[in-house]
Design a protein around this motif. Structure first.
Motif, PDB file in Angstrom:
ATOM      1  N   ARG A 105       2.225  63.825   9.730  1.00  0.00           N
ATOM      2  CA  ARG A 105       3.553  64.447   9.690  1.00  0.00           C
ATOM      3  C   ARG A 105       3.402  65.938   9.445  1.00  0.00           C
ATOM      4  NH1 ARG A 105       8.201  61.034   7.685  1.00  0.00           N
ATOM      5  NH2 ARG A 105       7.659  59.019   8.535  1.00  0.00           N
ATOM      6  N   GLN A 110       8.327  65.818   7.135  1.00  0.00           N
ATOM      7  CA  GLN A 110       9.176  65.476   8.283  1.00  0.00           C
ATOM      8  C   GLN A 110       8.312  65.077   9.470  1.00  0.00           C
ATOM      9  OE1 GLN A 110      12.443  65.306   8.361  1.00  0.00           O
ATOM     10  NE2 GLN A 110      12.757  66.108   6.304  1.00  0.00           N
ATOM     11  N   SER A 125      18.009  67.361  10.376  1.00  0.00           N
ATOM     12  CA  SER A 125      16.974  68.035   9.610  1.00  0.00           C
ATOM     13  C   SER A 125      15.599  67.785  10.207  1.00  0.00           C
ATOM     14  CB  SER A 125      17.007  67.559   8.169  1.00  0.00           C
ATOM     15  OG  SER A 125      16.767  66.168   8.139  1.00  0.00           O
ATOM     16  N   ASP A 126      15.423  66.643  10.877  1.00  0.00           N
ATOM     17  CA  ASP A 126      14.133  66.384  11.496  1.00  0.00           C
ATOM     18  C   ASP A 126      14.195  66.655  12.984  1.00  0.00           C
ATOM     19  OD1 ASP A 126      15.736  64.331  12.284  1.00  0.00           O
ATOM     20  OD2 ASP A 126      14.345  62.735  11.770  1.00  0.00           O
TER      21      ASP A 126
END
Ligand code: HEM
Length: 458
Positions: A105, A110, A125-126
């Motif tokens: 990640r 994220q 947000s991701d």
């Protein structure tokens, strides 16, 4: 690659959804634009783009050789005009896989953006917008362990490990033998058969079904799910693929949710029962359990199917099939050599969690790197005369077919065992086995193997 998110918006509160036809059109256009851009770079000679496109993808080994040569000049890491960096030598691949400053990640935990998701990059947000059906379609593949960094990775891996204990493996060997004997009896009755559909795919499906204690396995259905999910490792190929993927993950989730309930009512010795115990003890969530079971299922059969196909193809192409027939004890060596020479999983990816230096080349925090496992197997600095397939080769340097470091394949011993049983029994029962038509390759970059392999045994 994407990993799944299960927090889909509640239907009562979600904003109005885009009609399906528009979402499909948008996704289709996005994929076509990406493909065209990549193809243009491949035509101009970019080696990383060539790994993703025909005709170069059909035989990626010359491209790997070029990348290794470029890497030697560039200090281990090459950067292509696609913006993607890659490591291709055995030394650099091993260094990245073992280096704890790299993860699967981004540094903040994220998931990396999905390259096909340009719309999402401005939203969640991701980088995903859960209310966009286009995004939802390419979203739902959750790779469990493969998409987790510490500490969650270690917690889940510990829970899955007992499944592969030596005592269990002995039991799986018996299953593999019984299943192979039955499959070969059926195939022999036909004369000409498809090595992939009639042996290499159903064998690992039956073993995994036993491992997970799944009753009444519908083999063709499992094979379909495996194909859709395996292909997703390259990203979503088409709108049709996106739909197949959505269906496969929804079906799998339903299957495992049902199994969890059954095992809770009637626990057994199998891995799902152990995981249900961990769920009840609070060391695992239901989503984690379902994703882990799904990974065991999918990681366990698409890969092993390719291993058997690639091994038989290499043995025939190099005239060493007769050596195996004369000495079925060569099966283990042939499997090991296939893993080095033409591995089922060609590459993986890692992300730097801080600024790092690899072979003198600086990589910024959150830079992604392709780790070309198959290229490492052909590196002359690690394997003498690497383009020669030799089942008697003494493997002095470990290949990276099962990766390395924290994510080293949990099923490596099981995969070897199934491959050996398949080769031994084929050589013993079908010594005259030979190709009988065009071998159809998988349309993929990450996974490599025949989807159709006509053979005769009479
Ligand atoms: C020839 C067959 C196989 C090959 C080539 C293979 C290859 C791999 C590779 C390359 C990875 C690591 C990917 C990475 O580092 O990003 C991996 C991980 C994994 N494999 Fe396999 N695999 C095979 C068979 C199996 C089988 C039979 C199972 C289980 C039934 C299995 C279960 C797993 C699991 C659970 C992981 C995740 C490990 C982790 O992330 O900690 N694999 N495999």
């Amino acid at each position: 690659m994407t990993a799944g998110r299960t927090d889909q918006a509640d239907s009562r509160t979600a904003p109005r959804r885009m009609p399906r036809w528009r979402a499909d059109l948008r996704l289709g256009t996005r994929i076509a634009v990406m493909r065209a851009g990549g193809l243009a770079l491949a035509l101009r000679g970019d080696p990383v783009a060539r790994l993703m496109h025909r005709p170069w993808r059909l035989d990626p080994y010359p491209t790997y050789a070029r990348l290794r040569a470029e890497a030697a000049a560039a200090g281990g890491v090459t950067r292509s005009r696609t913006g993607i960096r890659a490591v291709a030598t055995h030394e650099a691949c091993t260094a990245v896989l073992r280096d704890r400053r790299f993860g699967v990640r981004l540094a903040d935990g994220q998931m990396p953006f999905d390259p096909t998701d340009d719309a999402g990059s401005a939203s969640g947000s991701d980088g995903h917008d859960p209310t966009d059906p286009g995004t939802a379609l390419i979203e739902p593949i959750d790779l469990s362990l493969l998409a987790l960094d510490p500490p969650d990775h270690a917690r889940l891996r510990r829970l899955a490990q007992p499944t592969f204990a030596p005592k269990r493996l002995a039991q799986y060997r018996e299953t593999a033998r019984t299943v192979t004997a039955r499959l070969l009896d059926d195939a022999a009755a036909r004369g000409t058969f498809d090595l992939t559909a009639d042996l290499a795919a159903p064998l690992p499906i039956s073993v995994i079904a036993e491992l997970l204690a799944i009753p009444d396995v519908d083999t063709p259905r499992f094979a379909r799910w495996g194909r859709a999910l395996g292909a997703a490792l390259d990203g979503v190929r088409s709108v049709r693929h996106a739909h197949a993927l959505s269906r496969a993950t929804a079906d799998l989730r339903a299957l495992f949710a049902d199994l969890v309930e059954r095992r809770r009512a009637e626990p057994g010795e199998d891995v799902i029962s152990q995981l249900v115990h961990a769920l009840d003890a609070g060391t695992l969530t239901l989503d984690e359990l379902v994703s882990l079971a799904q990974l065991l299922l999918v990681a366990g059969f698409e890969t092993t199917t390719n291993l058997v196909g690639n091994a038989v193809r290499a043995l025939h192409a190099t005239g060493t099939w007769d050596d195996l027939v004369a000495d079925p004890g060569l099966a283990a060596g042939a499997i090991e050599e296939t893993l080095r020479f033409d591995p089922p999983v060609q590459l993986t990816a890692r992300f730097a969690h801080e600024d790092v230096e690899i072979g003198g080349r600086a990589l910024r925090k959150d830079s992604g790197v392709l780790v070309l496992l198959a290229s490492a197997g052909r590196d002359p600095a690690a394997h003498p005369d690497p383009d020669r397939f030799d089942p008697r080769r003494e493997q002095t340097t470990a290949h990276l077919a099962f990766s390395g470091g924290a994510h080293y394949c949990l099923g490596a011993a099981l995969a070897r065992l199934e491959g050996e049983v398949a080769l031994e029994m084929l050589a013993d029962r079908m010594p005259r086995l030979r190709p009988a038509g065009r071998i159809e390759p998988r349309v993929a970059t990450v996974l490599r193997g025949p989807t159709r392999f006509p053979v005769r045994a009479d």
